[in-house]
Scaffold this motif. Sequence first.
Motif, PDB file in Angstrom:
ATOM      1  N   LEU A 138       0.820  -1.211   0.000  1.00 36.54           N
ATOM      2  CA  LEU A 138       0.000   0.000   0.000  1.00 36.54           C
ATOM      3  C   LEU A 138       0.857   1.265   0.000  1.00 36.54           C
ATOM      4  O   LEU A 138       0.571   2.202  -0.742  1.00 36.54           O
ATOM      5  N   ALA A 139       1.907   1.300   0.804  1.00 38.68           N
ATOM      6  CA  ALA A 139       2.757   2.499   0.843  1.00 38.68           C
ATOM      7  C   ALA A 139       3.362   2.783  -0.520  1.00 38.68           C
ATOM      8  O   ALA A 139       3.386   3.931  -0.978  1.00 38.68           O
ATOM      9  N   HIS A 140       3.859   1.761  -1.177  1.00 37.34           N
ATOM     10  CA  HIS A 140       4.461   1.916  -2.507  1.00 37.34           C
ATOM     11  C   HIS A 140       3.437   2.453  -3.503  1.00 37.34           C
ATOM     12  O   HIS A 140       3.696   3.436  -4.217  1.00 37.34           O
ATOM     13  N   HIS A 141       2.282   1.808  -3.561  1.00 37.56           N
ATOM     14  CA  HIS A 141       1.258   2.216  -4.533  1.00 37.56           C
ATOM     15  C   HIS A 141       0.711   3.611  -4.230  1.00 37.56           C
ATOM     16  O   HIS A 141       0.465   4.394  -5.156  1.00 37.56           O
ATOM     17  N   LEU A 142       0.539   3.926  -2.960  1.00 36.70           N
ATOM     18  CA  LEU A 142       0.031   5.246  -2.594  1.00 36.70           C
ATOM     19  C   LEU A 142       1.054   6.331  -2.934  1.00 36.70           C
ATOM     20  O   LEU A 142       0.689   7.393  -3.444  1.00 36.70           O
ATOM     21  N   THR A 143       2.322   6.057  -2.693  1.00 33.04           N
ATOM     22  CA  THR A 143       3.381   7.005  -3.061  1.00 33.04           C
ATOM     23  C   THR A 143       3.335   7.305  -4.549  1.00 33.04           C
ATOM     24  O   THR A 143       3.385   8.461  -4.968  1.00 33.04           O
ATOM     25  N   GLU A 144       3.233   6.261  -5.374  1.00 32.15           N
ATOM     26  CA  GLU A 144       3.153   6.447  -6.828  1.00 32.15           C
ATOM     27  C   GLU A 144       1.900   7.218  -7.222  1.00 32.15           C
ATOM     28  O   GLU A 144       1.958   8.094  -8.086  1.00 32.15           O
ATOM     29  N   LEU A 145       0.786   6.893  -6.596  1.00 28.17           N
ATOM     30  CA  LEU A 145      -0.471   7.573  -6.917  1.00 28.17           C
ATOM     31  C   LEU A 145      -0.382   9.061  -6.604  1.00 28.17           C
ATOM     32  O   LEU A 145      -0.783   9.901  -7.415  1.00 28.17           O
ATOM     33  N   LEU A 146       0.172   9.408  -5.450  1.00 26.86           N
ATOM     34  CA  LEU A 146       0.276  10.816  -5.075  1.00 26.86           C
ATOM     35  C   LEU A 146       1.301  11.551  -5.924  1.00 26.86           C
ATOM     36  O   LEU A 146       1.144  12.730  -6.208  1.00 26.86           O
ATOM     37  N   ARG A 147       2.326  10.868  -6.364  1.00 24.23           N
ATOM     38  CA  ARG A 147       3.362  11.487  -7.198  1.00 24.23           C
ATOM     39  C   ARG A 147       2.910  11.621  -8.651  1.00 24.23           C
ATOM     40  O   ARG A 147       3.067  12.664  -9.270  1.00 24.23           O
ATOM     41  N   ASP A 148       2.322  10.549  -9.207  1.00 25.30           N
ATOM     42  CA  ASP A 148       2.020  10.493 -10.639  1.00 25.30           C
ATOM     43  C   ASP A 148       0.565  10.775 -10.988  1.00 25.30           C
ATOM     44  O   ASP A 148       0.246  10.995 -12.148  1.00 25.30           O
ATOM     45  N   GLY A 149      -0.319  10.715 -10.018  1.00 24.46           N
ATOM     46  CA  GLY A 149      -1.738  10.889 -10.291  1.00 24.46           C
ATOM     47  C   GLY A 149      -2.377   9.593 -10.772  1.00 24.46           C
ATOM     48  O   GLY A 149      -1.715   8.560 -10.926  1.00 24.46           O
ATOM     49  N   ILE A 150      -3.648   9.670 -11.018  1.00 22.99           N
ATOM     50  CA  ILE A 150      -4.410   8.509 -11.475  1.00 22.99           C
ATOM     51  C   ILE A 150      -4.201   8.360 -12.968  1.00 22.99           C
ATOM     52  O   ILE A 150      -4.346   9.317 -13.725  1.00 22.99           O
ATOM     53  N   GLY A 151      -3.874   7.160 -13.393  1.00 25.12           N
ATOM     54  CA  GLY A 151      -3.623   6.893 -14.801  1.00 25.12           C
ATOM     55  C   GLY A 151      -4.902   6.831 -15.620  1.00 25.12           C
ATOM     56  O   GLY A 151      -6.018   6.864 -15.090  1.00 25.12           O
ATOM     57  N   GLN A 152      -4.725   6.741 -16.932  1.00 26.31           N
ATOM     58  CA  GLN A 152      -5.875   6.621 -17.843  1.00 26.31           C
ATOM     59  C   GLN A 152      -6.641   5.321 -17.597  1.00 26.31           C
ATOM     60  O   GLN A 152      -7.846   5.250 -17.791  1.00 26.31           O
ATOM     61  N   VAL A 153      -5.895   4.292 -17.196  1.00 28.27           N
ATOM     62  CA  VAL A 153      -6.474   2.979 -16.907  1.00 28.27           C
ATOM     63  C   VAL A 153      -6.157   2.671 -15.444  1.00 28.27           C
ATOM     64  O   VAL A 153      -5.023   2.878 -15.007  1.00 28.27           O
TER      65      VAL A 153
END
Length: 171
Positions: A138-153
Amino acid sequence: MTPHRRRTSRILLLDDRDRLLLLCGRDPRRDGARWWFTVGGGIEDGEDALAAAVRELREETTLTVVADRLGPLAWTHRTRFSVDGRHFDQSEEYRLCRLTAAEAAAARIDTEEARYGHHWWSIDELATTEQTVRPRRLAHHLTELLRDGIGQVPLHLGDFDEDADSDSGAG
């Protein structure tokens, strides 16, 4: 035994300091079986995923938000697990919802839903905890989400059998 199939709508509920609200669950039939999970729950008959997320948020935190406050679908996940002798095959959808400081302070966590506790986790806490956190990484995925935003898919976090897999997914 055939598992109970369940669709859920889950919320990555962040406060104004990017801390994530997680609830604590336990299995009364297994000593020490404890895990942390996001706000959200089952999609009821006649309900769509957004309506379920809004309802679950209100039931679990007393907060009422309009569906527009929930971000688009960020992640999907499938998990198999058992609790209290019941087996589940669960499909999960995750959306992001950011709260103001006042909203986070106003949240009143339902003691039935979070009878074993709740906590606003920083990403650093999530990354370093030895406790079981779901979904895995969860920490890894949340970090990416907050850094990169929600993807097209939406990002699919994987398919897991929590009862069979030894890595229960801290961080």
